[in-house]
Write a protein that holds these residues in place. Structure first.
Motif, short mmCIF file in Angstrom:
data_model
loop_
_atom_site.label_atom_id
_atom_site.label_comp_id
_atom_site.label_asym_id
_atom_site.label_seq_id
_atom_site.Cartn_x
_atom_site.Cartn_y
_atom_site.Cartn_z
N THR A 1 0.82 -1.12 0.11
CA THR A 1 -0.08 0.08 0.00
C THR A 1 0.93 1.32 0.03
O THR A 1 0.56 2.22 -0.72
CB THR A 1 -1.17 -0.10 1.32
N VAL A 2 1.80 1.14 0.84
CA VAL A 2 2.84 2.44 0.84
C VAL A 2 3.31 2.52 -0.42
O VAL A 2 3.47 3.80 -1.04
CB VAL A 2 3.72 2.33 2.05
N MET A 3 3.92 1.50 -1.13
CA MET A 3 4.57 1.74 -2.38
C MET A 3 3.82 2.04 -3.63
O MET A 3 4.24 2.87 -4.36
CB MET A 3 5.31 0.48 -2.69
N ASN A 4 2.36 1.36 -3.35
CA ASN A 4 1.69 1.79 -4.38
C ASN A 4 0.79 3.17 -4.47
O ASN A 4 0.15 3.54 -5.35
CB ASN A 4 0.54 0.55 -4.72
N ALA A 5 0.77 3.97 -3.16
CA ALA A 5 -0.07 5.11 -2.88
C ALA A 5 0.41 6.26 -3.83
O ALA A 5 -0.25 7.06 -4.08
CB ALA A 5 0.05 5.37 -1.24
N LEU A 6 1.76 6.21 -4.08
CA LEU A 6 2.23 7.58 -4.95
C LEU A 6 2.71 6.99 -6.10
O LEU A 6 2.87 5.81 -6.49
CB LEU A 6 3.42 8.30 -3.84
N GLU A 7 3.27 8.08 -7.00
CA GLU A 7 3.83 7.59 -8.29
C GLU A 7 5.04 7.02 -8.17
O GLU A 7 5.93 6.90 -7.11
CB GLU A 7 3.77 9.09 -9.22
N PRO A 8 5.37 6.18 -9.12
CA PRO A 8 6.60 5.28 -8.79
C PRO A 8 7.94 5.99 -8.76
O PRO A 8 8.97 5.65 -7.84
CB PRO A 8 6.80 4.66 -10.24
N GLY A 9 8.11 7.31 -9.05
CA GLY A 9 9.20 8.13 -8.93
C GLY A 9 9.41 8.35 -7.41
O GLY A 9 10.67 8.75 -7.07
N LEU A 10 8.27 8.13 -6.59
CA LEU A 10 8.46 8.55 -5.14
C LEU A 10 8.60 7.49 -4.25
O LEU A 10 8.32 7.49 -2.96
CB LEU A 10 7.32 9.56 -4.71
N ALA A 11 8.54 6.16 -4.79
CA ALA A 11 8.40 4.82 -4.05
C ALA A 11 9.43 4.95 -2.97
O ALA A 11 9.32 4.42 -1.87
CB ALA A 11 8.63 3.67 -5.13
N GLY A 12 10.89 5.07 -3.33
CA GLY A 12 11.74 5.22 -2.29
C GLY A 12 11.68 5.83 -1.02
O GLY A 12 11.60 5.78 -0.03
N THR A 13 11.14 7.22 -1.52
CA THR A 13 10.77 8.34 -0.57
C THR A 13 9.70 7.75 0.45
O THR A 13 9.63 7.96 1.58
CB THR A 13 10.46 9.66 -1.09
N ALA A 14 8.66 7.06 -0.34
CA ALA A 14 7.15 6.82 0.49
C ALA A 14 7.91 5.83 1.49
O ALA A 14 7.42 5.78 2.71
CB ALA A 14 6.29 6.27 -0.64
N SER A 15 8.48 4.84 0.99
CA SER A 15 9.00 3.76 1.73
C SER A 15 9.82 4.28 2.95
O SER A 15 9.92 3.76 4.13
CB SER A 15 9.54 2.72 1.40
N GLY A 16 10.78 5.06 2.74
CA GLY A 16 11.73 5.67 3.69
C GLY A 16 11.05 6.39 4.69
O GLY A 16 11.21 6.28 5.85
N VAL A 17 9.91 7.03 4.39
CA VAL A 17 9.24 7.97 5.35
C VAL A 17 8.28 6.98 6.26
O VAL A 17 8.31 7.10 7.57
CB VAL A 17 7.97 8.85 4.74
N ASN A 18 7.68 5.88 5.64
CA ASN A 18 6.98 4.73 6.38
C ASN A 18 7.82 4.09 7.58
O ASN A 18 7.48 3.84 8.49
CB ASN A 18 6.21 3.73 5.44
N ASN A 19 9.21 3.91 6.87
CA ASN A 19 10.15 3.17 7.82
C ASN A 19 10.42 4.11 9.01
O ASN A 19 10.54 3.50 10.15
CB ASN A 19 11.39 2.95 7.05
N ALA A 20 10.57 5.40 8.78
CA ALA A 20 10.86 6.35 9.87
C ALA A 20 9.68 6.39 10.81
O ALA A 20 9.86 6.32 12.07
CB ALA A 20 11.32 7.66 9.42
N VAL A 21 8.20 6.32 10.38
CA VAL A 21 7.25 6.36 11.07
C VAL A 21 7.23 5.20 11.93
O VAL A 21 6.94 5.45 13.30
CB VAL A 21 6.24 6.53 10.31
N SER A 22 7.63 4.03 11.50
CA SER A 22 7.38 2.72 12.36
C SER A 22 8.53 2.78 13.57
O SER A 22 8.26 2.46 14.64
CB SER A 22 7.68 1.64 11.62
N ARG A 23 9.79 3.49 13.30
CA ARG A 23 10.73 3.51 14.26
C ARG A 23 10.25 4.62 15.19
O ARG A 23 10.82 4.51 16.56
CB ARG A 23 12.11 3.88 13.45
#
Length: 512
Positions: A393-415
């Motif tokens: 869901t996190v990876m598909n929510a935004l356009e493909p060019g922002l996939a790394g940023t989206a997952s990085g933000v989600n990883n930081a949120v979990s920590r």
């Protein structure tokens, strides 16, 4: 169970290197991320021994975990940018060096203050290792081979997650707590050597700016809030130190939000949260990982200090949780294709809530198979259903060019969720412990000086060392800890249920 930070873009061209260099790069990525992830679980199992050896309070034990998580959480997004700009191998190797040297500092710590500082430096090293691991794989392998390489990395990550707590428990039980840190030395030196002679260098094609202001404000904000939550039970909520820390934390957090909205290259692009599904996925992550990280911090303390488990047994107690996740990960990864992400993200957290609630059932004593095993198994099943759909869901929510940023933000949120929850749940557990302890001691006929000795140590919770002749109070102390522990687990269950409701209201499956 946090997910590692993926590369900035799956379209990054591979560097020209030999097959041997690619294999060694994969080894380095596995070793580096494994050191950073497993260190938290090993130290968690070692905490009761550290607390006893250093005569530390529970707040001191919390800081051993929190100082590591604090620097890792605050600097995780910056670490990826540094690698893109100054060289991924160089920054990754620097992270390995910092992590290794600080591990030696942890092992040699003469007191709790030294250990907390050294753990913070470990977190700094981990913030350079974690985002670099998959970036190295991305830069070394061509696009058509990256999936298999990342799958290999993921499989080994699952194995290290399973081995970590058991290995940590064995080292603590049969050698000493120092070995929970010393084991990093040969691994770190080997990693540095591999990086120096085998891993090719690469940089990001479009390295972003380094958000120094954001990193500093994030660190100050998290530090202030965490300090206030950890120290308030001992110092009091109205004490000057707690009040100043809370004010600093809140002010820095507000300033962080303002800065991130205004600068050109923020470490946390707040505009991403305008997407309802992305915002919902991250809110779900915040609630569920707060429940997970905050509650499981106290499980080894309960098992070792109250239930009488050895460190190895305490580490092995979570194996059902990890094994179930490992076995079911492939199946749950296919759920999104079959039923979409929304249904698993409603069912999974609700099932995890049942696992947390089961942790609140056991008292003092009883067989593992009828007390903590059902809780670990149900929690593992719930998280297995959740993690793959959440990542998708996190990876598909935004356009493909922002996939790394989206997952990085989600990883930081979990920590960040785990970081804040460990501090906040400590307040909840302490309140339950204090109330039950006072009531229990009131019903015992003990000399005043003995009772006072126990009360003076209450900041150590179940780690209280009873004076001679007061062994009868051990049951009171143990049941007091269980009373506080139950509050924590029920709060975790409530947060997990709330995350399930968030999924139901905010997650939307795309039309297929």
């Amino acid at each position: 169970m946090s997910r590692a930070l993926p590369p900035a873009s799956t379209d990054t061209p591979a560097v020209d290197c030999s097959e041997a260099a690619r294999r060694w790069t994969l080894v380095a990525a596995i070793l580096g991320s494994g050191m950073a992830f497993v260190d938290g679980t090993i130290v968690n199992v070692a905490l009761p021994a550290i607390q006893h050896a250093m005569q530390a309070t529970t707040a001191g034990a919390q800081w051993v975990m929190e100082s590591y998580a604090l620097l890792l959480s605050a600097l995780l997004l910056v670490g990826g940018v540094l690698g893109d700009r100054f060289g991924r191998r160089r920054v990754f190797a620097l992270g390995a060096l910092v992590f290794t040297v600080s591990s030696l500092g942890c092992a040699a710590a003469p007191g709790i203050g030294w250990l907390v500082v050294a753990r913070g430096l470990q977190g700094l090293g981990a913030a350079l290792l974690v985002p670099g691991s998959l970036s190295l794989i991305t830069s070394a392998y061509p696009k058509e081979r990256r999936g298999r390489a990342i799958g290999t990395w993921s499989a080994f990550s699952g194995v290290t997650a399973a081995i970590g707590p058991v290995l940590g428990g064995f080292l603590v039980e049969h050698l000493s707590w120092h070995w929970a840190f010393l084991i990093n030395l040969p691994l770190g030196l080997a990693l540095i050597a591999i990086c120096r002679w085998q891993v090719p260098e690469s940089r990001g094609a479009r390295a972003g700016g380094i958000d120094v202001a954001g990193a500093l404000l994030a660190t100050l904000g998290l530090s202030g809030v965490v300090y206030a939550l950890i120290e308030a039970p001992q110092q009091g909520w109205l004490s000057p130190g707690v009040g100043i820390a809370a004010a600093l934390g809140v002010s820095a957090s507000i300033a962080f939000a303002v800065v991130e909205r205004r600068i050109a290259a923020p470490m946390l692009p707040l505009g991403l949260f305008r997407d309802r599904t992305f915002a919902g996925a991250n809110l779900l992550t915040l609630l569920l990982y707060a429940a997970l990280g905050g509650s499981l911090f106290f499980v080894p303390l309960n098992l070792i200090q109250v239930q009488g488990y050895g460190a190895t047994g305490a580490g092995a107690s979570l194996l059902p949780f990890i094994v179930i996740m490992f076995v079911l990960s492939r199946w749950t990864g296919q759920l999104v294709d079959r039923v979409g992400a929304r249904l698993p993200l409603v069912v999974g957290p609700a099932m995890a809530a049942g696992g947390f609630a089961l942790y609140a059932v056991p008292g003092v004593g009883g067989s593992y198979w009828t007390t903590f095993f059902p809780a670990a198994a149900v929690l593992g099943l719930g998280m297995s259903i959740t993690i793959a759909p959440l990542t998708t869901t996190v990876m598909n929510a935004l356009e493909p060019g922002l996939a790394g940023t989206a997952s990085g933000v989600n990883n930081a949120v979990s920590r960040v969720a785990g970081l804040i929850a460990i501090a906040a749940f400590g307040v909840v557990l302490t309140q339950g412990f204090d109330a039950r302890l006072q009531a229990g001691l009131h019903g015992l006929s003990l000399p005043h000086e003995v009772v006072q000795s126990i009360v003076d140590q209450k900041a150590r919770l179940a780690g209280i060392e009873l004076p001679h002749g007061a062994e009868v109070a051990r049951g009171i102390v143990d049941h007091a800890f269980v009373a506080g522990f139950r509050r924590v687990m029920l709060l975790s269950a409530a947060l997990a249920l709330l995350s399930s409701l968030v999924a139901g209201f905010m997650i939307r499956d795309p039309q297929r």
